[in-house]
Design an enzyme around this catalytic site. Sequence first.
Site, PDB file in Angstrom:
ATOM      1  N   GLY A  11       0.782  -1.244   0.000  1.00  0.00           N
ATOM      2  CA  GLY A  11       0.000   0.000   0.000  1.00  0.00           C
ATOM      3  C   GLY A  11       0.809   1.287   0.000  1.00  0.00           C
ATOM      4  N   SER A  12       2.048   1.241  -0.491  1.00  0.00           N
ATOM      5  CA  SER A  12       2.817   2.504  -0.519  1.00  0.00           C
ATOM      6  C   SER A  12       2.187   3.499  -1.505  1.00  0.00           C
ATOM      7  CB  SER A  12       4.291   2.257  -0.844  1.00  0.00           C
ATOM      8  OG  SER A  12       4.441   1.807  -2.164  1.00  0.00           O
ATOM      9  N   ASN A  13       1.627   3.007  -2.601  1.00  0.00           N
ATOM     10  CA  ASN A  13       0.944   3.922  -3.530  1.00  0.00           C
ATOM     11  C   ASN A  13      -0.331   4.489  -2.905  1.00  0.00           C
ATOM     12  OD1 ASN A  13       2.216   4.112  -6.383  1.00  0.00           O
ATOM     13  ND2 ASN A  13       2.477   1.975  -5.768  1.00  0.00           N
ATOM     14  N   MET A  89      -4.225  -7.322  -6.654  1.00  0.00           N
ATOM     15  CA  MET A  89      -3.680  -8.502  -7.329  1.00  0.00           C
ATOM     16  C   MET A  89      -4.763  -9.410  -7.916  1.00  0.00           C
ATOM     17  SD  MET A  89      -0.649  -7.654  -7.121  1.00  0.00           S
ATOM     18  CE  MET A  89       0.257  -9.061  -7.747  1.00  0.00           C
ATOM     19  N   ARG A  90      -5.813  -8.797  -8.463  1.00  0.00           N
ATOM     20  CA  ARG A  90      -6.854  -9.591  -9.102  1.00  0.00           C
ATOM     21  C   ARG A  90      -7.275  -8.949 -10.407  1.00  0.00           C
ATOM     22  NH1 ARG A  90      -8.458 -13.459  -5.956  1.00  0.00           N
ATOM     23  NH2 ARG A  90      -7.876 -13.191  -3.781  1.00  0.00           N
ATOM     24  N   ASN A 106      -4.910   2.131 -13.492  1.00  0.00           N
ATOM     25  CA  ASN A 106      -3.956   1.181 -12.898  1.00  0.00           C
ATOM     26  C   ASN A 106      -2.557   1.757 -13.033  1.00  0.00           C
ATOM     27  OD1 ASN A 106      -3.007  -1.284 -11.755  1.00  0.00           O
ATOM     28  ND2 ASN A 106      -2.420  -1.985 -13.795  1.00  0.00           N
ATOM     29  N   HIS A 108       1.508   0.492 -13.187  1.00  0.00           N
ATOM     30  CA  HIS A 108       2.287  -0.721 -13.433  1.00  0.00           C
ATOM     31  C   HIS A 108       3.776  -0.365 -13.513  1.00  0.00           C
ATOM     32  CE1 HIS A 108       2.997  -4.810 -14.707  1.00  0.00           C
ATOM     33  NE2 HIS A 108       3.833  -4.333 -15.602  1.00  0.00           N
TER      34      HIS A 108
HETATM   35  C1  GRF Z   1       3.401  -1.235  -7.470  1.00  0.00           C
HETATM   36  O1  GRF Z   1       4.681  -1.484  -7.977  1.00  0.00           O
HETATM   37  C2  GRF Z   1       2.403  -1.093  -8.578  1.00  0.00           C
HETATM   38  O2  GRF Z   1       2.956  -0.552  -9.736  1.00  0.00           O
HETATM   39  C3  GRF Z   1       1.990  -2.522  -8.841  1.00  0.00           C
HETATM   40  O3  GRF Z   1       1.945  -3.110  -7.563  1.00  0.00           O
HETATM   41  C4  GRF Z   1       2.864  -2.440  -6.711  1.00  0.00           C
HETATM   42  C5  GRF Z   1       2.108  -2.041  -5.475  1.00  0.00           C
HETATM   43  O4  GRF Z   1       2.969  -1.499  -4.488  1.00  0.00           O
HETATM   44  N1  GRF Z   1       0.746  -2.572  -9.564  1.00  0.00           N
HETATM   45  P1  GRF Z   1       2.354  -0.862  -3.181  1.00  0.00           P
HETATM   46  O5  GRF Z   1       1.437  -1.912  -2.554  1.00  0.00           O
HETATM   47  O6  GRF Z   1       1.584   0.364  -3.582  1.00  0.00           O
HETATM   48  O7  GRF Z   1       3.508  -0.542  -2.281  1.00  0.00           O
END
Ligand code: GRF
Length: 199
Positions: A11-13, A89-90, A106, A108
């Site tokens: 969840g860093s994003n 992740m789905r 999304n 990536h």
């Molecule tokens: C990120 O690298 C994103 O690009 C990918 O999954 C990862 C999630 O990282 N889809 P976080 O959980 O946000 O730290």
Amino acid sequence: MNLAVFASGNGSNFSAIIKAIRRAKIKVKSVILVCDRPEAFVIKRAKNAGVQVVLVNRADFASRADFETAIIQRLKSYKIDLIALAGFMRMLSPDFVRRYRNRILNIHPSLLPAFKGAHAIKDALDYKASSTGVTVHFVDEKMDHGPVILQERIKIRSCDNLASLEKRIHALEHKLYPQVIRLFCSGKIKSLKGLKPIL
Ligand code: GRF
């Protein structure tokens, strides 16, 4: 806009998006977290940040259709009009994508269409690519696919290992994703087909 961030893991994003909302860089009416795994660290992040957590545990449902119906009910009750997948992740079903078409983003960790899938950073290193990057795109029915909104390249250094490259990619993600969400929320990003109503 009412935003739902979908995440399954660290969840860093998610945190980068919440930080931008708190600093009023992104203007949304409300934000929730939708998570499919009860043990995910992102749930702790959301609770610490005072963000509403909607936990829809995939293991509680017999089929993907039932799982998604439960999510859609919650999205409707929170009047969500933008979804940001951030390490969710789905794969979403074609029916789900159709309902929220042009409203699902999304992020990536590669320059799509290169290195799709769950190990994009490692795959770029193993391939000995000279550069990789980050992509933010609209989601369609295929995995890591759909109209690209923003991409930024990162050079792979000869001294890079997985940890060092991951660190730089994540830092770039935390800059780009809030930027795109901010632009979307201020009406500056639209799909070519326009923004359709939620079905
Ligand atoms: C990120 O690298 C994103 O690009 C990918 O999954 C990862 C999630 O990282 N889809 P976080 O959980 O946000 O730290």
